[in-house]
Design an enzyme around this catalytic site. Structure first.
Site, short mmCIF file in Angstrom:
data_model
loop_
_atom_site.label_atom_id
_atom_site.label_comp_id
_atom_site.label_asym_id
_atom_site.label_seq_id
_atom_site.Cartn_x
_atom_site.Cartn_y
_atom_site.Cartn_z
N TYR A 254 1.02 -1.21 0.16
CA TYR A 254 0.03 -0.04 -0.10
C TYR A 254 0.81 1.25 0.14
CZ TYR A 254 -2.96 3.72 1.73
OH TYR A 254 -3.49 4.88 1.98
O1 UGB Z 1 -2.31 6.73 7.72
C1 UGB Z 1 -2.32 6.07 6.82
O2 UGB Z 1 -1.83 6.53 5.79
C2 UGB Z 1 -2.97 4.97 6.75
O3 UGB Z 1 -4.03 5.01 8.01
C3 UGB Z 1 -4.42 4.09 8.29
O4 UGB Z 1 -4.00 2.73 8.58
P1 UGB Z 1 -3.26 2.37 10.00
O5 UGB Z 1 -2.73 3.54 10.51
O6 UGB Z 1 -2.74 1.07 9.96
O7 UGB Z 1 -4.78 2.27 10.77
P2 UGB Z 1 -5.70 1.08 11.28
O8 UGB Z 1 -5.64 -0.07 10.48
O9 UGB Z 1 -6.92 1.64 11.72
O10 UGB Z 1 -4.78 0.69 12.42
C4 UGB Z 1 -4.69 1.69 13.60
C5 UGB Z 1 -3.56 1.03 14.65
O11 UGB Z 1 -4.21 -0.17 15.07
C6 UGB Z 1 -3.62 -1.22 15.18
N1 UGB Z 1 -4.39 -2.54 15.05
C7 UGB Z 1 -4.80 -2.69 13.73
C8 UGB Z 1 -5.70 -3.94 13.81
C9 UGB Z 1 -5.93 -4.65 15.00
O12 UGB Z 1 -6.57 -5.75 14.80
N2 UGB Z 1 -4.97 -4.44 16.02
C10 UGB Z 1 -4.20 -3.43 16.02
O13 UGB Z 1 -3.61 -3.00 17.30
C11 UGB Z 1 -2.54 -0.96 14.02
O14 UGB Z 1 -1.28 -1.59 14.08
C12 UGB Z 1 -2.53 0.50 14.13
O15 UGB Z 1 -1.29 0.91 14.93
C13 UGB Z 1 -5.44 3.39 6.92
O16 UGB Z 1 -6.18 2.02 7.21
C14 UGB Z 1 -4.85 3.34 5.72
O17 UGB Z 1 -5.57 3.30 4.64
C15 UGB Z 1 -3.77 4.42 5.62
O18 UGB Z 1 -4.59 5.61 5.23
#
Ligand code: UGB
Length: 453
Positions: A254
């Site tokens: 991504y």
């Molecule tokens: O800023 C971005 O560019 C991206 O932001 C977002 O990605 P992320 O920051 O990864 O958000 P998100 O999936 O909500 O996980 C949030 C937290 O929960 C943790 N996480 C996640 C899943 C889980 O089961 N457990 C957990 O602890 C995980 O490790 C993380 O620390 C958008 O989805 C992406 O499309 C993109 O725009």
């Protein structure tokens, strides 16, 4: 005697043979005309069928119809797509500004989370907005339909189509002289990239290039503002993340496709004079959000009494994100659109140097996922069943933290919503949208909360 008898026998035999030939040939003619009739009927029915399902719906709320529509649309040429005077009228009406010097914006991914919020904000201040969205099923399309319905109430029309459809895009640019494109259509999600890598290439690279190809030929060329991502910082450890930090260590496909987008933007700016602004969004959340994001599915699982996985790093440190509230991001998007300079090219030819920008749109104060869960527990008045596990090696980064001074300097971007206030608005929306009666904390409806969401 014998010879005249033979002659008459031969003549009879010949007459009989000729009779048989006539019978056979008329049978053959009858059989082939039947076959011809059936084939013609079949072709006609097929044509009627394809024409009917490819006729563009004026206000489609019907998901099953759409499913057939997108599937067959991939099989057929775009010649059948859209069109019609009524459809064009809606396209024109929706994209016409209602204020002096208003913008005329094509919003890709308008049925998405950020796309729907930005479309509403633009329309509310009198700009013209035309949406385009393929309503794919990466997450529940009924939520996208819900957003579409909301936009329709504000006279925003969403064309159902794919940004990979060159013919459709150029048709839209033929009808409307868009001043701006807000390009938010993308395959989002960091972890899903391991399951379906091709969808990232298709939307974030091929789709983006297709849009740029159309925009470069348009007259006037629009200025383009588009969604990059905080994930481009990847394994960068220099904090807070600034636009001039290295972005050559993506941790997921991504992130790599968003980084590729930034390089592709450079190329189109350089060759064709397109004005291009990339916005690096930092984990945007809020009402009408994306169900694939942690804050959203944690809320769902917690209200259903299901366990959630809370990630920690390999060395047991907390994972954190610079969670950014949707209203702040919308202000950033509008600020970027308002300060975007015009593209300089025309008819596919560059006439002079054009603007090329990259900005962080974050909240500037990271919060751990553990803390996120504590806030949700308090808002929902439930105790989460937490499985604290090591972050799987699936593309996640341990933390993000934005420096937004560049966006502040250039268009006054200043996030004002902290995670607790933003999540309160999200939870309020969530419970009402999904009709959940809960033992929710009374604080949710605090008198200070004047959210319209
Ligand atoms: O800023 C971005 O560019 C991206 O932001 C977002 O990605 P992320 O920051 O990864 O958000 P998100 O999936 O909500 O996980 C949030 C937290 O929960 C943790 N996480 C996640 C899943 C889980 O089961 N457990 C957990 O602890 C995980 O490790 C993380 O620390 C958008 O989805 C992406 O499309 C993109 O725009």
């Amino acid at each position: 005697m014998a010879s005249s008898l033979d002659t008459s026998k031969v003549m009879k035999l010949e007459r009989y043979n000729s009779y048989i030939r006539r019978v056979n040939s008329s049978k053959l003619i009858a059989a082939s005309s039947k076959l011809l009739f059936r084939v013609t009927l079949l072709v006609a029915l097929l044509l009627i069928f394809f024409f009917t399902i490819n006729y563009h719906p004026l206000s489609s709320e019907n998901t099953s119809h759409h499913h057939i529509h997108t599937t067959t649309h991939n099989l057929l040429s775009s010649a059948f797509y859209g069109g019609g005077a009524a459809w064009e009228k809606q396209v024109r009406h929706s994209s016409t500004p209602r204020r002096a010097n208003g913008l005329s914006v094509l919003v890709t991914g308008a049925a998405g989370f950020v796309g729907s919020h930005c479309s509403m904000a633009l329309k509310k201040r009198g700009d013209g907005v035309l949406g385009i969205d393929n309503f794919n099923s990466y997450y529940d399309p009924s939520l996208k339909r819900g957003r579409q319905k909301l936009l329709a109430q504000h006279e925003i029309f969403i064309v159902e189509g794919d940004i990979n459809d060159a013919e459709l895009l150029s048709k839209l640019f033929d009808i409307v002289p868009f001043t701006h494109v807000l390009h938010l259509a993308a395959q989002a999600g960091v972890r899903y990239a391991m399951k379906n890598p091709q969808s990232y290439i298709k939307s974030n690279i091929a789709g983006f290039v297709n849009l740029l190809e159309t925009a470069k030929l348009a007259n006037p060329q629009p200025a383009i503002v588009w969604a990059s991502s905080s994930s481009v910082y990847g394994l960068n450890t220099n904090v807070p993340f600034s636009e001039n930090h290295r972005t050559d260590q993506p941790a997921s496909l991504y992130a790599a496709t968003k980084k590729a987008g930034e390089e592709i933007a450079h190329t189109y700016n350089h060759i064709y004079g397109l004005s291009l602004t990339a916005l690096r969004f930092f984990t945007v959340y809020g009402p009408w959000g994306r169900p694939d994001m942690a804050y959203f599915f944690f809320t769902k699982d917690m209200t259903q009494g299901k366990p959630i996985n809370v990630y920690v790093t390999q060395d047991n440190k907390e994972v954190a994100r610079d969670f950014t509230y949707i209203d702040d991001v919308v202000k950033g998007c509008l600020g970027a659109l308002d300060t975007a300079e015009k593209s300089t090219g025309s008819g596919g030819k560059k006439k002079g140097p054009a603007q090329l920008r990259v900005y962080n749109l974050g909240n500037t104060s990271p919060v751990s996922v553990k803390k996120l869960v504590t806030i949700l527990e308090s808002l929902l008045n439930v105790k989460a069943k937490k499985n604290v596990i090591k972050m799987p090696r699936n593309g996640d980064v341990p933390f993000t933290h934005a420096n937004v001074s560049l966006a502040y300097r250039d268009f006054g971007y200043k996030p004002t919503t902290d995670l607790s206030s933003g999540l309160r608005k999200f939870v309020k929306w969530y419970l009402s949208y999904y009709g959940i009666q809960s033992k929710v904390n009374k604080e949710l409806n605090s008198p200070n909360d004047h959210s319209e969401d």
